[in-house]
Design a protein around this motif. Sequence first.
Motif, short mmCIF file in Angstrom:
data_model
loop_
_atom_site.label_atom_id
_atom_site.label_comp_id
_atom_site.label_asym_id
_atom_site.label_seq_id
_atom_site.Cartn_x
_atom_site.Cartn_y
_atom_site.Cartn_z
N ARG A 136 -10.99 -17.42 -6.76
CA ARG A 136 -11.66 -17.13 -7.33
C ARG A 136 -11.04 -16.32 -8.57
O ARG A 136 -11.64 -16.33 -9.51
CB ARG A 136 -13.06 -16.31 -7.13
CG ARG A 136 -13.84 -15.88 -7.11
CD ARG A 136 -15.53 -15.75 -6.65
NE ARG A 136 -14.84 -14.42 -5.79
CZ ARG A 136 -14.88 -14.60 -4.00
NH1 ARG A 136 -15.31 -15.78 -3.95
NH2 ARG A 136 -14.60 -13.83 -3.50
N HIS A 138 -14.94 3.77 -0.16
CA HIS A 138 -15.45 1.81 0.00
C HIS A 138 -16.85 2.40 -0.37
O HIS A 138 -17.44 2.29 -1.21
CB HIS A 138 -15.54 1.21 1.19
CG HIS A 138 -13.84 1.14 1.18
ND1 HIS A 138 -13.83 0.46 2.70
CD2 HIS A 138 -12.80 0.68 0.51
CE1 HIS A 138 -11.71 -0.24 2.92
NE2 HIS A 138 -11.58 0.37 0.92
N TYR A 174 -5.23 -6.65 -5.96
CA TYR A 174 -4.85 -5.44 -5.57
C TYR A 174 -6.00 -4.16 -5.32
O TYR A 174 -6.15 -3.49 -5.07
CB TYR A 174 -3.84 -4.96 -6.91
CG TYR A 174 -2.50 -5.23 -6.63
CD1 TYR A 174 -1.88 -4.63 -5.89
CD2 TYR A 174 -2.41 -6.58 -6.79
CE1 TYR A 174 -0.63 -5.31 -5.40
CE2 TYR A 174 -0.36 -7.11 -6.58
CZ TYR A 174 -0.43 -6.19 -6.20
OH TYR A 174 1.48 -6.95 -5.62
N TYR A 175 -7.14 -4.57 -6.29
CA TYR A 175 -8.74 -3.58 -6.47
C TYR A 175 -8.87 -4.35 -5.01
O TYR A 175 -9.87 -3.19 -4.32
CB TYR A 175 -9.59 -4.39 -7.48
CG TYR A 175 -10.63 -2.72 -7.12
CD1 TYR A 175 -10.51 -1.95 -8.02
CD2 TYR A 175 -11.68 -3.82 -7.65
CE1 TYR A 175 -11.45 -1.44 -7.72
CE2 TYR A 175 -13.15 -2.98 -7.57
CZ TYR A 175 -13.07 -1.47 -7.85
OH TYR A 175 -14.27 -0.81 -7.61
N ARG A 229 -17.74 -5.66 -9.55
CA ARG A 229 -16.43 -5.50 -9.13
C ARG A 229 -14.71 -6.01 -10.02
O ARG A 229 -13.73 -5.04 -10.51
CB ARG A 229 -15.64 -6.05 -7.95
CG ARG A 229 -16.50 -5.65 -6.52
CD ARG A 229 -15.94 -5.95 -4.58
NE ARG A 229 -16.70 -5.27 -4.64
CZ ARG A 229 -17.85 -5.97 -4.11
NH1 ARG A 229 -17.34 -7.54 -4.62
NH2 ARG A 229 -18.28 -5.66 -2.88
N SER A 260 -3.39 -11.21 -11.32
CA SER A 260 -3.69 -9.94 -9.84
C SER A 260 -4.99 -8.83 -9.70
O SER A 260 -4.75 -8.72 -7.99
CB SER A 260 -2.68 -9.33 -9.87
OG SER A 260 -1.38 -10.68 -9.69
N ALA A 261 -4.73 -8.92 -10.50
CA ALA A 261 -5.66 -7.50 -10.78
C ALA A 261 -7.12 -7.08 -9.67
O ALA A 261 -6.86 -6.30 -8.76
CB ALA A 261 -6.30 -7.29 -11.90
N PRO A 262 -7.97 -8.65 -9.47
CA PRO A 262 -9.01 -8.38 -8.39
C PRO A 262 -8.63 -8.18 -7.32
O PRO A 262 -8.98 -7.41 -6.21
CB PRO A 262 -10.04 -9.37 -8.97
CG PRO A 262 -8.90 -10.55 -9.54
CD PRO A 262 -8.25 -9.23 -10.31
N LYS A 276 0.51 -0.79 0.40
CA LYS A 276 0.45 -0.22 -0.03
C LYS A 276 1.34 1.01 0.23
O LYS A 276 0.68 1.99 -0.55
CB LYS A 276 -0.69 0.33 1.40
CG LYS A 276 -1.99 -0.51 1.16
CD LYS A 276 -2.93 -0.50 2.90
CE LYS A 276 -4.12 -1.24 2.07
NZ LYS A 276 -5.25 -0.51 3.53
N ALA A 317 -11.93 -16.90 -12.43
CA ALA A 317 -12.38 -15.91 -13.51
C ALA A 317 -10.81 -15.46 -14.82
O ALA A 317 -11.17 -15.97 -15.82
CB ALA A 317 -12.20 -14.68 -12.37
N LEU A 350 -6.80 -2.44 -2.14
CA LEU A 350 -7.13 -0.86 -2.69
C LEU A 350 -8.24 -0.33 -2.40
O LEU A 350 -8.17 1.03 -1.99
CB LEU A 350 -5.96 -0.40 -3.58
CG LEU A 350 -4.82 -0.83 -3.87
CD1 LEU A 350 -4.33 -0.31 -5.11
CD2 LEU A 350 -3.89 0.10 -2.63
N ALA A 351 -9.19 -0.68 -2.83
CA ALA A 351 -10.38 -0.15 -3.17
C ALA A 351 -11.62 -1.03 -2.17
O ALA A 351 -12.36 -0.56 -2.41
CB ALA A 351 -11.48 -0.34 -4.64
N GLY A 352 -11.50 -1.42 -1.39
CA GLY A 352 -12.77 -2.29 -0.81
C GLY A 352 -12.90 -3.74 -1.30
O GLY A 352 -12.76 -3.88 -2.76
N GLY A 353 -14.11 -3.83 -0.61
CA GLY A 353 -14.81 -5.24 -1.52
C GLY A 353 -14.46 -6.23 -0.62
O GLY A 353 -14.57 -6.45 0.32
N GLY A 354 -14.93 -7.38 -1.09
CA GLY A 354 -14.66 -9.14 -0.27
C GLY A 354 -13.53 -9.26 0.63
O GLY A 354 -12.43 -8.41 0.60
N ALA A 393 -15.96 -14.91 -17.53
CA ALA A 393 -15.98 -15.53 -16.01
C ALA A 393 -17.34 -16.07 -15.91
O ALA A 393 -17.97 -16.71 -15.22
CB ALA A 393 -15.47 -14.74 -15.02
N ALA A 437 -12.11 -4.01 -11.72
CA ALA A 437 -10.88 -4.33 -10.52
C ALA A 437 -9.43 -4.09 -12.40
O ALA A 437 -8.21 -3.50 -11.66
CB ALA A 437 -10.59 -5.74 -10.96
#
Lengths: 203, 203
Positions: free
Chosen positions: A187, B129, A170-171, B163, A166-168, A112, A191, A174-178, B195, B167
């Motif tokens: 997953r 978020h 890192y997302y 999302r 990697s993208a999800p 981060k 994907a 940085l952006a939150g989510g699950g 996906a 991402a």
Amino acid sequence: MSPEAPEPGTVRPGGRTARVRTAVLRAAGDTLAERGFAHLDLADVAHRAGVGKTTVYRRWGTVTGLVADLLVDMAEQSLPRTETGSLLGDLKANARLVQRTLSDPRQGALFKAIIAAATCDPRTAEALHRFYDTRIREWAPCVQQAVDRGELPRGTDAHEVVRAVSAPLYYSLLAGGGPLDEAAADRAAQAAAAAARAGVYVR
Amino acid sequence: MSPEAPEPGTVRPGGRTARVRTAVLRAAGDTLAERGFAHLDLADVAHRAGVGKTTVYRRWGTVTGLVADLLVDMAEQSLPRTETGSLLGDLKANARLVQRTLSDPRQGALFKAIIAAATCDPRTAEALHRFYDTRIREWAPCVQQAVDRGELPRGTDAHEVVRAVSAPLYYSLLAGGGPLDEAAADRAAQAAAAAARAGVYVR
């Protein structure tokens, strides 16, 4: 600095200087993880590492030089690619490595801090891109092997597939989510594999 | 601040104060995009907006309060969802909206600055978020409609699909990689759709 001196952050000390480098990069990484890029200071890092200030200034020159060398070291220390014999197995191994790194308290905070610094410092951004390029080149052959086995269409861009894993993750960082857990890693791999099989990454 | 005063950054002024809010948020966004979070200062923002310092301190309280309100405004100003009649069409519309935003010089720099600030400021992270939650809730119905049309398996997690579209575009912005162009946007939409069709996002 003499005209012959290499640019700070590009020096790769070995032998008797390796211990100094290890101590300084450890101290730099700890400071970044605990306090962020804005609080990184060469004199503090030298003190924390138990190394002379002059040595640190002479070898790394600037804070961005130090972060660039830290990223070179992180790329060198990263685990090599796992070969499982299937595309999904290989991508899952990659995703879990990224997920374990980003969900580790010290490593997650370190990434981060470096990503934040890269948003406003072009030299740190370049060093970060080189780190990702190294990691992507390490893992790309697993995609090419899947093409050769007939698991993926010819012309699939291996680098794009590895980036897609990697993208999800890192997302999420940085952006939150699950949560950044093993299920999220699996997953991400599934994907990327599904999209690659569907031909999305064919050049 | 009196005990009855709302928490800074949660105030939603309307009517005669709306012009002040617009000017202050514009100035805050410009400063963030040009100079980053570390250089955001309430007195400077007031000066740039042509508004009294006391007004800005009273209404927003702190820099993080101001950024939180900026994100509320960005969510409010965001374009509504497009309905194209197909999952891929809807996801492409979403991906292109994200791509246009992140590749716009001012907006891209603004998102970088806010994401960087969120890495070390929990209140900014929460506000960020909330911004993404608002945008994901806006677009999630297009995934549910695809489930209802039989384009996607029952139980598909709509938020995960939305999302997944964003991402790779954020990953390109922050970690580098390919250009943030329309082809990247379409690839992000196609990957998420492939996906989702493969059942990767079934809960």
